[in-house]
Design an enzyme around this catalytic site. Structure first.
Site, short mmCIF file in Angstrom:
data_model
loop_
_atom_site.label_atom_id
_atom_site.label_comp_id
_atom_site.label_asym_id
_atom_site.label_seq_id
_atom_site.Cartn_x
_atom_site.Cartn_y
_atom_site.Cartn_z
N ASP A 80 0.85 -1.19 0.00
CA ASP A 80 0.00 0.00 0.00
C ASP A 80 0.88 1.25 0.00
O ASP A 80 1.83 1.35 0.79
CB ASP A 80 -0.85 -0.05 1.29
CG ASP A 80 -1.98 0.95 1.29
OD1 ASP A 80 -2.46 1.31 0.21
OD2 ASP A 80 -2.40 1.33 2.41
N HIS A 176 -7.71 10.07 4.09
CA HIS A 176 -7.18 9.13 5.08
C HIS A 176 -7.45 9.59 6.51
O HIS A 176 -7.57 10.78 6.77
CB HIS A 176 -5.67 8.97 4.88
CG HIS A 176 -5.32 8.26 3.61
ND1 HIS A 176 -4.78 8.89 2.52
CD2 HIS A 176 -5.46 6.96 3.24
CE1 HIS A 176 -4.59 8.02 1.54
NE2 HIS A 176 -5.00 6.84 1.95
N ALA A 209 -11.31 5.18 2.87
CA ALA A 209 -12.74 4.88 2.80
C ALA A 209 -13.30 4.31 4.10
O ALA A 209 -14.38 3.71 4.09
CB ALA A 209 -12.99 3.92 1.65
N SER A 210 -12.62 4.51 5.20
CA SER A 210 -13.17 4.01 6.47
C SER A 210 -14.46 4.75 6.81
O SER A 210 -14.60 5.94 6.51
CB SER A 210 -12.16 4.20 7.60
OG SER A 210 -11.26 3.11 7.63
N ASN A 251 -10.15 0.55 0.32
CA ASN A 251 -9.13 0.44 1.38
C ASN A 251 -9.68 0.83 2.75
O ASN A 251 -10.33 1.87 2.88
CB ASN A 251 -7.97 1.38 1.07
CG ASN A 251 -7.12 0.89 -0.07
OD1 ASN A 251 -7.51 -0.01 -0.80
ND2 ASN A 251 -5.96 1.48 -0.23
N ASP A 253 -8.32 0.98 6.78
CA ASP A 253 -7.29 0.83 7.81
C ASP A 253 -7.81 1.41 9.13
O ASP A 253 -7.89 0.73 10.16
CB ASP A 253 -6.01 1.56 7.36
CG ASP A 253 -4.87 1.37 8.34
OD1 ASP A 253 -5.08 0.76 9.41
OD2 ASP A 253 -3.75 1.84 8.07
P1 13P Z 1 -8.64 4.94 5.98
O1 13P Z 1 -7.75 5.83 6.77
O2 13P Z 1 -9.91 5.63 5.61
O3 13P Z 1 -8.89 3.62 6.62
O4 13P Z 1 -7.91 4.64 4.58
C1 13P Z 1 -6.97 3.61 4.47
C2 13P Z 1 -6.24 3.61 3.18
O5 13P Z 1 -6.57 4.28 2.23
C3 13P Z 1 -5.08 2.74 3.09
O6 13P Z 1 -4.42 2.89 1.88
O1 G3H Z 2 -3.28 4.90 3.60
C1 G3H Z 2 -2.57 4.76 4.56
C2 G3H Z 2 -2.74 3.67 5.53
O2 G3H Z 2 -3.74 3.99 6.46
C3 G3H Z 2 -1.44 3.31 6.14
O3 G3H Z 2 -1.10 4.11 7.21
O4 G3H Z 2 1.28 4.69 6.69
O5 G3H Z 2 0.33 4.86 9.04
O6 G3H Z 2 0.75 2.63 8.02
P1 G3H Z 2 0.41 4.08 7.78
ZN ZN Z 3 -4.55 4.95 1.15
#
Ligand code: 13P
Ligand code: G3H
Ligand code: ZN
Length: 306
Positions: A80, A176, A209-210, A251, A253
């Site tokens: 990612d 994000h 997209a959370s 996605n 996270d």
């Molecule tokens: P969220 O922060 O909305 O979960 O997005 C995660 C994401 O895009 C990871 O690539």
């Molecule tokens: O899009 C980003 C993800 O939420 C990853 O986050 O770089 O903190 O691991 P991170």
């Molecule tokens: Zn992302």
């Protein structure tokens, strides 16, 4: 077992999308896989550069290998937000199923050149490439932006033609993190439809997209957390994106972090005498599994697509 290539086409034809869930340790990965196995769904398990560094190469590969052995569903290992050719090359060489090269902060021509370099390398080794065009508001480990720059449809077509990338992440209003909207949550489906008219039946991706479920925010806040005003994308909007548009991958996270922390914070308070990590982590894994199963079945429409 069905391939990722199969899902690029099938998800568009049959109006569903795959969850791409980020993991940072065994517990999160296990929760993702348990949830996806419950709904008999394919899924991408994503590793950001930060997560790759945190777990280390051996743990990433062996955790994923263990998950594949334990769960009889199509699981794909995805890089990612790869920021450089070197990072993407490393993931390709290690046997990832797909890599994202994120040149979205670069000028168009530089993004094209970097993406094409990754595509040329990855395709020779049978690895798929996701790219990104447009800028998402918000903060990641390696990128931050204070406003959305929506993807332009003419650029999207030119970009895909020139780079040969397999999927494209587009900016239509998601962002994000846990603070996506101040007022009403909105996505620019008009912009998405415009891109789809230019790129017929082409698989697109939504990042950031959370949905930031308020039940998790409330539990966290009432057990010492501080997430006032956290707000995500409504599930109804995501469902529309999956079933009425050419979104193939979504996605998630932040929601998994929230699921994990709501279980952890509540139970730390409720079991003050407990110092057995496994008891807390079992509850966190179950919460993630239930959440992933809910998303797969009711939002992404990918139950029984394994
Ligand atoms: P969220 O922060 O909305 O979960 O997005 C995660 C994401 O895009 C990871 O690539
Ligand atoms: O899009 C980003 C993800 O939420 C990853 O986050 O770089 O903190 O691991 P991170
Ligand atoms: Zn992302």
């Amino acid at each position: 077992m069905k391939t990722l290539d199969f899902y690029f086409k099938d998800s568009i034809k049959n109006h569903y999308c795959l969850g791409a869930y980020n993991f940072v340790n065994m517990e999160v990965l296990k929760g993702i896989c348990m949830g996806s196995a419950k709904t008999n769904s394919p899924c991408l398990t994503s590793v950001s550069e930060g997560a790759f560094k945190y777990m280390g190469e051996e743990f990433v590969l062996n955790l994923f290998k263990s998950a594949k052995n334990e769960f009889n569903i199509p699981l794909f290992l995805h890089l990612d937000h790869g920021k450089s050719f070197e990072m993407c090359k490393k993931a390709v060489d290690l046997g990832f199923d797909s890599v994202m090269i994120d040149g979205s902060s670069l000028p168009f021509e530089e993004n094209v050149a970097l993406t094409k370099k990754v595509v040329d390398y990855a395709h020779k080794k049978g690895v798929f490439v996701e790219a990104e065009l447009g800028v998402l508001k918000g903060v990641e480990d390696l990128v931050s932006a204070d406003k959305n720059i929506y993807t332009k449809k003419e650029e999207a077509k030119k970009f895909v033609e020139e780079t040969g990338c397999d999927t494209l992440a587009v900016a239509i209003g998601t962002s994000h993190g846990a603070y996506k909207f101040k007022g009403k949550a909105e996505l620019r489906f008009d912009i998405l439809s415009g891109i789809e008219n230019e790129l017929k039946n082409y698989p697109l991706v939504l990042h950031g997209a959370s949905s930031v479920p308020q039940k998790y925010v409330e539990i966290i806040n009432s057990h010492g957390g501080k997430l006032a005003g956290a707000k995500g994308v409504d599930d109804e909007l995501l469902h529309e994106a999956c079933t009425k548009h050419n979104i193939f991958k979504i996605n998630t996270d932040t929601d998994l972090r929230l699921a994990y922390f709501s279980a952890l914070r509540a139970n730390l308070d409720e079991q003050p005498e407990n110092i057995d990590l496994r008891k807390f982590n079992t509850l966190a894994i179950e919460e993630i599994a239930n959440y992933v199963a809910y998303k797969n079945e009711h939002v992404f429409n990918c139950a029984n697509k394994a």
